[in-house]
Design a protein around this motif. Structure first.
Motif, mmCIF file in Angstrom:
data_model
loop_
_atom_site.group_PDB
_atom_site.id
_atom_site.type_symbol
_atom_site.label_atom_id
_atom_site.label_comp_id
_atom_site.label_asym_id
_atom_site.label_seq_id
_atom_site.Cartn_x
_atom_site.Cartn_y
_atom_site.Cartn_z
ATOM 1 N N TRP A 30 -5.176 53.339 -29.645
ATOM 2 C CA TRP A 30 -4.407 54.396 -29.086
ATOM 3 C C TRP A 30 -5.072 55.840 -29.021
ATOM 4 O O TRP A 30 -5.938 55.677 -29.919
ATOM 5 C CB TRP A 30 -3.142 54.459 -29.786
ATOM 6 C CG TRP A 30 -1.990 53.349 -29.725
ATOM 7 C CD1 TRP A 30 -1.190 53.146 -28.664
ATOM 8 C CD2 TRP A 30 -1.934 52.229 -30.687
ATOM 9 N NE1 TRP A 30 -0.646 51.771 -28.799
ATOM 10 C CE2 TRP A 30 -1.086 51.243 -29.979
ATOM 11 C CE3 TRP A 30 -2.701 51.832 -31.602
ATOM 12 C CZ2 TRP A 30 -0.587 50.057 -30.522
ATOM 13 C CZ3 TRP A 30 -2.238 50.442 -32.272
ATOM 14 C CH2 TRP A 30 -1.303 49.700 -31.618
ATOM 15 N N ALA A 71 -1.409 59.263 -27.434
ATOM 16 C CA ALA A 71 -0.294 58.025 -27.799
ATOM 17 C C ALA A 71 -0.570 56.919 -26.660
ATOM 18 O O ALA A 71 0.362 55.890 -26.607
ATOM 19 C CB ALA A 71 1.191 58.586 -27.467
ATOM 20 N N SER A 72 -1.308 57.034 -25.491
ATOM 21 C CA SER A 72 -1.593 56.008 -24.443
ATOM 22 C C SER A 72 -2.248 55.131 -25.112
ATOM 23 O O SER A 72 -3.061 55.481 -26.493
ATOM 24 C CB SER A 72 -2.140 56.620 -23.139
ATOM 25 O OG SER A 72 -3.447 57.210 -23.556
ATOM 26 N N ALA A 73 -2.544 53.754 -24.629
ATOM 27 C CA ALA A 73 -3.351 52.867 -25.084
ATOM 28 C C ALA A 73 -4.552 52.491 -24.231
ATOM 29 O O ALA A 73 -4.412 52.393 -23.038
ATOM 30 C CB ALA A 73 -2.834 51.613 -25.595
ATOM 31 N N LEU A 100 -4.261 50.477 -21.211
ATOM 32 C CA LEU A 100 -3.491 49.448 -21.387
ATOM 33 C C LEU A 100 -2.143 49.634 -21.329
ATOM 34 O O LEU A 100 -1.101 48.916 -21.224
ATOM 35 C CB LEU A 100 -3.766 48.784 -22.978
ATOM 36 C CG LEU A 100 -5.260 48.375 -22.917
ATOM 37 C CD1 LEU A 100 -5.410 47.994 -24.417
ATOM 38 C CD2 LEU A 100 -5.387 47.166 -22.128
ATOM 39 N N ALA A 101 -1.553 51.005 -21.724
ATOM 40 C CA ALA A 101 -0.203 51.659 -21.860
ATOM 41 C C ALA A 101 -0.396 53.035 -21.855
ATOM 42 O O ALA A 101 -1.190 53.804 -22.449
ATOM 43 C CB ALA A 101 0.736 51.059 -23.004
ATOM 44 N N THR A 102 0.511 53.601 -20.953
ATOM 45 C CA THR A 102 0.389 54.990 -20.745
ATOM 46 C C THR A 102 1.566 55.680 -21.739
ATOM 47 O O THR A 102 2.295 55.020 -22.437
ATOM 48 C CB THR A 102 1.019 55.493 -19.474
ATOM 49 O OG1 THR A 102 2.312 54.957 -19.072
ATOM 50 C CG2 THR A 102 0.149 54.767 -18.244
ATOM 51 N N ALA A 103 1.489 57.005 -21.813
ATOM 52 C CA ALA A 103 2.448 57.795 -22.591
ATOM 53 C C ALA A 103 2.555 58.969 -21.876
ATOM 54 O O ALA A 103 1.816 59.930 -21.887
ATOM 55 C CB ALA A 103 1.899 58.051 -23.953
ATOM 56 N N MET B 223 2.854 48.813 -33.733
ATOM 57 C CA MET B 223 2.460 49.752 -32.677
ATOM 58 C C MET B 223 1.657 50.893 -33.403
ATOM 59 O O MET B 223 1.209 51.914 -32.837
ATOM 60 C CB MET B 223 3.613 50.318 -31.926
ATOM 61 C CG MET B 223 4.279 49.388 -30.814
ATOM 62 S SD MET B 223 3.000 48.961 -29.750
ATOM 63 C CE MET B 223 2.760 47.174 -30.270
ATOM 64 N N PHE B 258 -1.542 43.866 -28.969
ATOM 65 C CA PHE B 258 -2.925 43.485 -28.166
ATOM 66 C C PHE B 258 -2.752 41.786 -27.950
ATOM 67 O O PHE B 258 -3.508 41.551 -27.319
ATOM 68 C CB PHE B 258 -4.239 44.022 -28.603
ATOM 69 C CG PHE B 258 -4.263 45.620 -28.749
ATOM 70 C CD1 PHE B 258 -4.079 46.128 -27.672
ATOM 71 C CD2 PHE B 258 -4.371 45.987 -29.957
ATOM 72 C CE1 PHE B 258 -4.152 47.743 -27.736
ATOM 73 C CE2 PHE B 258 -4.341 47.321 -30.142
ATOM 74 C CZ PHE B 258 -4.157 48.211 -29.019
ATOM 75 N N LYS B 445 7.901 53.876 -24.458
ATOM 76 C CA LYS B 445 7.385 54.995 -23.801
ATOM 77 C C LYS B 445 6.132 55.280 -24.018
ATOM 78 O O LYS B 445 5.345 56.180 -23.294
ATOM 79 C CB LYS B 445 8.571 56.071 -23.853
ATOM 80 C CG LYS B 445 9.832 56.007 -23.234
ATOM 81 C CD LYS B 445 10.724 57.158 -23.372
ATOM 82 C CE LYS B 445 12.069 57.168 -22.683
ATOM 83 N NZ LYS B 445 12.720 58.537 -23.050
ATOM 84 N N PHE B 446 5.516 54.920 -25.229
ATOM 85 C CA PHE B 446 4.601 55.348 -25.935
ATOM 86 C C PHE B 446 3.481 54.733 -26.155
ATOM 87 O O PHE B 446 3.560 53.923 -27.041
ATOM 88 C CB PHE B 446 4.878 56.456 -27.242
ATOM 89 C CG PHE B 446 5.869 57.435 -26.802
ATOM 90 C CD1 PHE B 446 5.995 58.564 -25.980
ATOM 91 C CD2 PHE B 446 7.203 57.205 -27.468
ATOM 92 C CE1 PHE B 446 7.072 59.405 -25.820
ATOM 93 C CE2 PHE B 446 8.342 57.861 -27.338
ATOM 94 C CZ PHE B 446 8.142 59.146 -26.857
ATOM 95 N N GLY B 447 2.596 54.337 -25.167
ATOM 96 C CA GLY B 447 1.526 53.512 -25.424
ATOM 97 C C GLY B 447 1.937 52.012 -25.760
ATOM 98 O O GLY B 447 1.668 51.395 -26.778
ATOM 99 N N SER B 448 3.010 51.602 -25.141
ATOM 100 C CA SER B 448 3.525 50.379 -25.469
ATOM 101 C C SER B 448 2.890 49.067 -24.884
ATOM 102 O O SER B 448 2.945 48.731 -23.808
ATOM 103 C CB SER B 448 4.992 50.262 -24.696
ATOM 104 O OG SER B 448 5.639 48.973 -25.107
ATOM 105 N N VAL B 449 1.832 48.676 -25.875
ATOM 106 C CA VAL B 449 0.883 47.556 -25.412
ATOM 107 C C VAL B 449 1.324 46.287 -25.649
ATOM 108 O O VAL B 449 2.498 45.801 -26.288
ATOM 109 C CB VAL B 449 -0.519 47.621 -26.279
ATOM 110 C CG1 VAL B 449 -1.034 49.081 -25.932
ATOM 111 C CG2 VAL B 449 -0.083 47.456 -27.730
ATOM 112 N N VAL B 450 0.786 45.373 -24.790
ATOM 113 C CA VAL B 450 1.216 43.851 -24.999
ATOM 114 C C VAL B 450 1.018 43.698 -26.685
ATOM 115 O O VAL B 450 0.426 43.941 -27.367
ATOM 116 C CB VAL B 450 0.076 42.844 -24.467
ATOM 117 C CG1 VAL B 450 0.163 41.387 -24.856
ATOM 118 C CG2 VAL B 450 0.117 43.038 -22.921
#
Lengths: 486, 486
Positions: A30, A71-73, A100-103, B223, B258, B445-450
Motif C-alpha cells: 500500500w 492508501a491505494s495499492a 492493484l486497488a485505488t483509494a 489489509m 494479494f 474503498k481504500f486499497g482493497s486488494v485481492v
C-alpha cells in the motif's frame, strides 16, 4: 508443490535486508506517500519501514501516476539498487507500476488514513482502519510476537496447551461478574411452575455464562499432563470504564503439578522475562518507533506524568533486575510507615493488617518504594479466593501478585489447596456450591499433589511492552461497557 | 535466577532417553501400577510411557508400600540403571520412596482411573479425570502439538496472529445460529415503548452474540499487516447432536492480502501437511499408541466400518499425495453419473447443477471416487456466503472446501469480494444489513486488494490425526446441546 504466495512475492521486511541485485522483483503493498511524482513509500504490513520505489515519471503513464495515492495499492516491478536517500540501504528502481486497488483521496481525507496526526480516540472509532497506521501496525506486530513468544516458551519448557471451555455452567469461579449466554426467547422465556425462568429448556439445559478463568479446568489437566497452560479469552461483566479494563481480554494461565509457590514465582518471573526478551529481539524496529511515539506523547504531558525511562530502557531494566519478593505482612508495614499513609494522602489509609491493597498502594510500593517489579505473597485468606492453599498460620494463603510499574497487577497466582478436607471446609465456609464444583473437589481424592499456577492478563503485558497507555489500544476490537462495535 | 521446577526435576520423557548413571535423581509422578510389591510404573504426563521404578521391599516400610496404589503420587529417588525388563532401556533403582499424595483404592475403583478398559462415554462423564488415562493423555498431547505446530507454521511464514473479538454486535456473519450474551435481568428485562426488549440498556448498549467466525475482522487486519491468522474459539447454537459437531470449538482462520483462490488452496494444503508432519515427528509414541488403540477398536466393528489404513499410514498418505482439485461443476458430473446416484442410493439424489452437496456426496467423492483429500472449488453463488468473490460467469464464486476421508469438510475458504460495488449489491440482494457491516464494506474503498483465506476447524484436524471418532473426545470439556458440565 508450488506455493504461489511465497514464491511470487517477497515481503518488504526481507527485501530491506537484501543486497542490491540485477534480478527483477515485484513488490506489492500500500502507498504510504508519493512525493514529487517520483518517490513511492510502499508498506506491506511486514514491517514499520517502507520500501522506497523510485519511478521515472516519463516512463509511467500519467493515468497510472494519478492513481498512486495514499492508501491505494500497487505492484511495482524493478531492481533493487543502493539507495542514495537517508535511512535506507536499498530502494526499488521501478520498471513498471501496476495499480492493484485505488483509494479516492477525498474519501481518504475523511479517515484516519489521511497522512496527519490523529488522536487515539479517533483511531478507536475507525478500528477497522487503524491497523494501517504506523502506531497500530507496530502495536499489533508486537502483540503477535508476544503471543508467539508465550507459546514458544511453554513449548520449550514441556508444557501442553489445554483449551479450557469458554462457556461454563458454573458461576462460582469467583473472579468477577459474568455474562449470561442463552438461546431462550427473551421476550417469552419458558417458566417453571414457580414462575422462574426455566433454564432446563435452554440450549445447555442449565444456566450458562462466559468463563472468567480457565484455572479450575486447567488444574484437572495439570494432574494428568503435569504442566499445562491456557491462552484464551476471558470475560468480566463489570462496569469498569478505565484505561486498564476490558470486558473481553486474553489470559494466559499456566498450571504446574509438583510446583509450590516459590517455584510458581520463579516460573512467572522467568516467563515474563523470556517473552519480553524474545519480543525485543523480534521487534526492534517497532519498539524503536513506539519508544519515539512515547517520547513525543510525553512532551505534551506535565513532567510528573511522563515515563521515567525510555521504553526500551524500561524493558531492559525488567530483564536485568530480580523482581522484589515481599510478603503481604512486610508490605503492610512499609505502607503503614509510608509518608502518604501518615499524611493521609492515600484515599484508603492503611490502618491494620488484613486490609485489601488498592491500586494506589500497589503503585506506591512499585513506583516509589522499590522502583522495580514486585511480587507480593502470603495474603490474608479473607481477601483471597477459596482455592488458595492455607498456610500453617491459618491466617494467610499462598497467593502471589506481580505488580508492574505503570500497569499495576499483571499476574495473580497461587499454590492451590490440594488437601481434600481443607478445601471442602473452605468451600462450605465461603458458600461455594459443591454441586457445581464437585469435580474440582473430587480431583483431590486421587493423587492430589502440590500444584500452583497463575494468570497473566495478556493485554496488560502488551501495554507494558508497547508503552500504550490505554488497554483499548492494544487489542484489535476492544469490548467495554457500551461498546461492541465491529 | 534459580528456577526450581526445572532444576529439581527432570521429566520422564527425557529420563527415558538418558543413559544409566550413578548420579542420584528424584522422579515425581503418579502410580499407574505396582506389581509384586516391587515394580512401580510411574507416569508424569510428559509421555505415554511409564518409568519403571524398582524397589527393594525390605528397604521400604510396609506403611509406605501400602500407599503405593494406582493414582497415588510418589517421589522416587534412586539411580537410573539399565533395565532388564522388556520395552524399556532404563529403570530407576529406588533408594527411597516418598508418598506425595494418596488415592484410596476403593474410591479409585469407582472411577475411570481403575486399571481396566472403560468405554469412551464413561470417560466423557468423568472428563475431569480422563486426561489421566493413556488414551486421553495421548490425544491431548497430540492436540497440544498440533496447536503449537499451527503457531509455528504461521510464524515462520511471516503471519501475525490477530485476536478477533469473541463477543460480536453483529449477527450477520452468516455461518450459523448464534448464542445471545446479556447481563439484563431475564425475568424483568427493560422494555422499549413498543414493548420490545430494550437492548440499549444491556451491557454493550445493543444486542450481542458469540462469534461464529473471526473472518470479517481478520480481513481488516490483512489489509494492514498483509498476512494474519486467528486461532480462537467460535460458537454455533445449532441443535446438532452428531459425532462431528460442537457448540464451542476452536478455529484457525488465515487471511492473506494479494492471495487469489489458487494461492489460497496452495496455502491450505501446505499448511495442513506441515502441521501434520511436525506432529508426527513430535508425537511418535502417542501416535503409535493411538494407532494400536484404533486397531483394537476396529476389531469390534464389522469389516466395512473399519479404518481402511492404519493411522500413521493414513497420515503419511496425506503428506505424500497432492490434494485433488476439482471444480464443483466437475464434481456434479461425477456424482450424477455415479452408481449410488443412478441407483438412487443417495438420500439426496443429485438432479442438476446448483444442488448443495451433502455429507454423503462429499464422502463418495473422497472415499470412493478419488480416495484422497479433495479440494472442491467454484461453487454456485446461491449456496455460498455473501462475501465470496463472484466469478466472471456471474453464476459461481471463488469458494473452496477441503474434504478429508472419514472427517468430511475440514476447511472452508474463499477469495473475498474485494470490489466495493459488487459487494454492496450482494449485501443488498442477500439482505445483509449495511448498518451492521458498514465497516466491512467501507474497507473496500481504500486499497482493497485481492485477498483470500480459509477456516479450519481445529477439532476436525485433531480427530483426523488422532483417529478418534467422536469430536467430544478431542477437546477437554465438550459443549454440546444439553451439556455444559465441568
Amino acid at each position: 508443490m508450488p506455493f504461489k504466495l511465497f514464491l511470487e512475492m517477497k515481503r518488504i521486511v526481507d527485501i530491506l535486508k537484501d543486497d542490491p541485485s540485477m534480478v527483477e522483483i515485484t513488490v506489492k503493498g500500500w502507498v504510504r506517500s508519493f512525493r514529487n511524482d517520483r518517490f513511492i513509500a510502499i508498506n506491506d504490513g511486514s514491517t514499520i519501514k517502507n520500501l522506497q520505489a523510485v519511478i521515472d515519471p516519463e516512463k509511467i503513464d500519467q493515468a497510472v501516476r494519478d492513481q498512486i495515492t495514499v492508501a491505494s495499492a500497487v505492484a511495482v516491478t524493478g531492481n533493487l539498487v543502493e539507495s542514495e536517500g537517508k535511512g535506507q540501504r536499498v530502494e526499488l528502481q521501478a520498471n513498471s507500476v501496476e495499480i492493484l486497488a485505488t483509494a479516492d483521496s477525498e474519501e481518504v481525507a475523511k479517515t484516519i488514513l489521511s497522512p496527519k496526526r490523529h488522536k487515539l480516540d479517533t483511531l478507536r472509532e475507525q478500528a477497522h482502519l487503524r491497523v494501517r497506521t504506523n502506531t497500530f501496525g507496530a502495536v499489533m506486530r508486537v502483540r503477535a510476537a508476544l503471543s508467539f513468544a508465550i507459546h514458544k516458551y511453554f513449548q520449550e519448557k514441556g508444557f501442553y496447551q489445554a483449551h479450557t471451555p469458554i462457556i461454563t455452567g458454573s458461576d462460582a469461579e469467583g473472579a468477577g461478574e459474568m455474562f449470561r449466554i442463552s438461546t431462550l426467547d427473551t421476550k417469552n422465556p419458558p417458566l417453571t411452575e414457580e414462575g422462574e425462568i426455566d433454564y432446563s429448556k435452554d440450549f445447555f439445559g442449565k444456566e450458562t455464562n462466559l468463563t472468567v478463568s480457565g484455572q479450575l479446568e486447567a488444574e484437572t489437566y495439570a494432574m494428568g499432563l503435569g504442566q499445562v497452560y491456557t491462552f484464551g479469552p476471558t470475560f468480566r461483566a463489570e462496569n469498569s470504564n478505565t484505561s486498564r479494563h476490558l470486558a473481553e481480554f486474553w489470559m494466559i494461565e499456566p498450571e504446574v503439578a509438583f510446583n509450590d509457590l516459590d517455584a510458581n514465582m520463579d516460573l512467572a518471573e522467568d516467563f515474563i522475562k523470556e517473552v519480553i526478551k524474545y519480543t525485543i529481539e523480534q521487534c526492534a524496529d517497532d519498539l524503536e518507533f513506539l519508544e519515539q511515539r512515547l517520547v513525543n506523547e510525553d512532551k505534551l504531558k506535565p513532567q510528573a506524568e511522563r515515563s521515567p525511562m525510555p521504553l526500551r530502557e524500561k524493558l531492559e531494566f525488567v530483564l536485568k533486575n530480580n523482581f522484589k519478593r515481599v510478603s503481604y505482612t512486610e508490605a503492610i508495614d512499609i505502607l503503614k510507615n509510608s509518608k502518604p499513609n501518615k499524611k493521609k494522602k492515600f484515599n484508603y489509609v492503611i490502618e491494620e493488617w488484613g486490609a485489601d491493597l488498592q491500586s494506589e498502594h500497589e503503585r506506591y510500593l512499585v513506583e516509589k518504594h522499590f522502583k522495580c517489579p514486585v511480587i507480593l505473597f502470603d495474603y490474608p485468606a479473607k481477601i483471597k479466593a477459596f482455592y488458595m492453599r492455607l498456610n500453617d498460620d491459618h491466617k494467610t494463603v499462598r497467593a502471589m501478585d506481580i505488580l508492574f510499574p505503570g500497569i499495576g497487577e499483571i499476574v495473580g497466582g497461587s499454590q492451590r489447596e490440594e488437601r481434600y478436607d481443607v478445601l471442602k471446609q473452605k468451600m462450605d465456609d465461603m458458600g461455594i456450591p459443591e454441586e457445581e464444583l464437585w469435580w474440582y473437589l473430587e480431583m483431590r481424592k486421587f493423587g492430589s499433589v502440590v500444584h500452583s499456577g497463575f494468570g497473566l492478563g495478556f493485554e496488560r503485558l502488551v501495554m507494558f511492552v508497547t508503552g500504550m497507555g490505554n488497554v483499548r489500544d492494544v487489542i484489535p476490537y476492544p469490548r467495554t461497557p457500551g461498546n461492541a462495535e465491529f
